[in-house]
Scaffold this active site. Structure first.
Site, PDB file in Angstrom:
ATOM      1  CD  GLU A   1       4.253  12.833 -30.106  1.00 24.74           C
ATOM      2  OE1 GLU A   1       3.946  12.477 -29.025  1.00 24.74           O
ATOM      3  OE2 GLU A   1       5.040  13.644 -30.352  1.00 24.74           O
TER       4      GLU A   1
ATOM      5  CG  HIS B   1       9.588  16.861 -30.562  1.00 25.59           C
ATOM      6  ND1 HIS B   1       9.358  15.555 -30.345  1.00 25.59           N
ATOM      7  CD2 HIS B   1      11.008  17.124 -30.380  1.00 25.59           C
ATOM      8  CE1 HIS B   1      10.661  15.008 -30.079  1.00 25.59           C
ATOM      9  NE2 HIS B   1      11.440  15.889 -29.999  1.00 25.59           N
TER      10      HIS B   1
ATOM     11  CG  ASP C   1       8.022  12.079 -30.164  1.00 29.32           C
ATOM     12  OD1 ASP C   1       8.055  13.106 -30.884  1.00 29.32           O
ATOM     13  OD2 ASP C   1       7.288  11.910 -29.192  1.00 29.32           O
TER      14      ASP C   1
ATOM     15  CG  HIS D   1      10.985  12.947 -27.157  1.00 32.02           C
ATOM     16  ND1 HIS D   1      11.637  14.276 -26.901  1.00 32.02           N
ATOM     17  CD2 HIS D   1       9.702  13.136 -27.283  1.00 32.02           C
ATOM     18  CE1 HIS D   1      10.691  15.078 -26.642  1.00 32.02           C
ATOM     19  NE2 HIS D   1       9.598  14.380 -27.044  1.00 32.02           N
TER      20      HIS D   1
ATOM     21  CG  HIS E   1       6.824  15.989 -34.090  1.00 32.53           C
ATOM     22  ND1 HIS E   1       5.771  16.968 -33.874  1.00 32.53           N
ATOM     23  CD2 HIS E   1       7.404  15.346 -33.306  1.00 32.53           C
ATOM     24  CE1 HIS E   1       5.288  16.187 -32.548  1.00 32.53           C
ATOM     25  NE2 HIS E   1       6.308  15.590 -32.217  1.00 32.53           N
TER      26      HIS E   1
HETATM   27 ZN   LIG Z   1       7.223  14.817 -30.233  1.00 29.87          ZN
END
Ligand SMILES: [Zn+2]
Length: 222
Positions: A186, A60, A66, A70, A64
């Site tokens: 993100e 992360h 998710d 996660h 990246h």
């Molecule tokens: Zn993340």
């Protein structure tokens, strides 16, 4: 006449704009995550036969995605992501609020089922200049997370390291979004991007069974 280099460059890139952040040793990371280290273990300047780089990082780090895994025990891992979560039409929406992405601010955009939405916030201009992690950054309010899950969007993106706030709703927001089956990008940098409609391409690397993975994120005008 000599060819215009920048134009040539542009046509080679077919209008794609890079909205990922460069991965560098020691760059900003979520507190508690391991530091990223990029080390040249073979170096031709030192007489080695080749240049060879070793990478050590959290999945992360930087730009990246998710995966539901996660925050969901039985959630899908990143290598099982449908490619459509990371490739296709996307909308960049600019958020003016300095703290939260709120329902009030996003409601007028009439977000629809299956959309890919990238939120351009104040983070893009301010947060990435700083090497240290910034605890205060614009993120989703819990109500906005619920709203997006009800809208059944496909993917959301944000321009710092988390869709939830550091001191507040990080777990709550991730739970809501990932439970709803929304894929998350993100660590974007949208500072050069004018809000509007784009095509997105941000495939995460195929990390087997992982809860997230770094990606190279690109958009171009449609
Ligand atoms: Zn993340």
């Amino acid at each position: 006449m000599a060819p215009n280099k920048s134009k040539k460059h542009q046509s080679q890139d077919s209008g794609w704009i890079d909205i990922s952040v460069p991965l560098k040793s020691g760059m900003a990371r979520w507190p508690g995550d391991p530091e990223i280290r990029i080390t040249r273990i073979n170096d031709m300047d030192r007489g080695d036969d080749d240049n060879l780089t070793h990478i050590s990082m959290c999945a992360h780090t930087g730009t990246h995605m998710d995966a539901p895994l996660h925050f969901r025990k039985s959630g899908k891992p990143i290598d099982k992501m449908p490619l459509s979560a990371a490739i296709g039409k996307a909308r960049v929406i600019e958020i003016r609020d300095k703290e939260f992405i709120t329902v009030d601010e996003i409601r007028p955009y009439r977000i629809r089922i299956g959309e890919r939405i990238l939120f351009k916030t104040k983070n893009s201009n301010k947060r990435w200049d700083n090497k240290a992690f910034m605890k205060k950054f614009v993120h989703l309010s819990t109500e906005a997370a619920l709203y997006l899950s009800e809208r059944k969007v496909q993917t959301i993106g944000i321009d710092y390291l988390s869709i939830g706030g550091y001191d507040g709703n990080v777990i709550e927001v991730h739970n809501i979004i990932l439970k709803a089956g929304i894929w998350v990008i993100e660590g974007l940098n949208l500072s050069r991007i004018v809000p509007g409609d784009y095509e997105l391409n941000c495939l995460p690397i195929k990390l087997s069974g992982a809860d997230g993975a770094p990606c190279r994120a690109l958009i171009r005008k449609v």
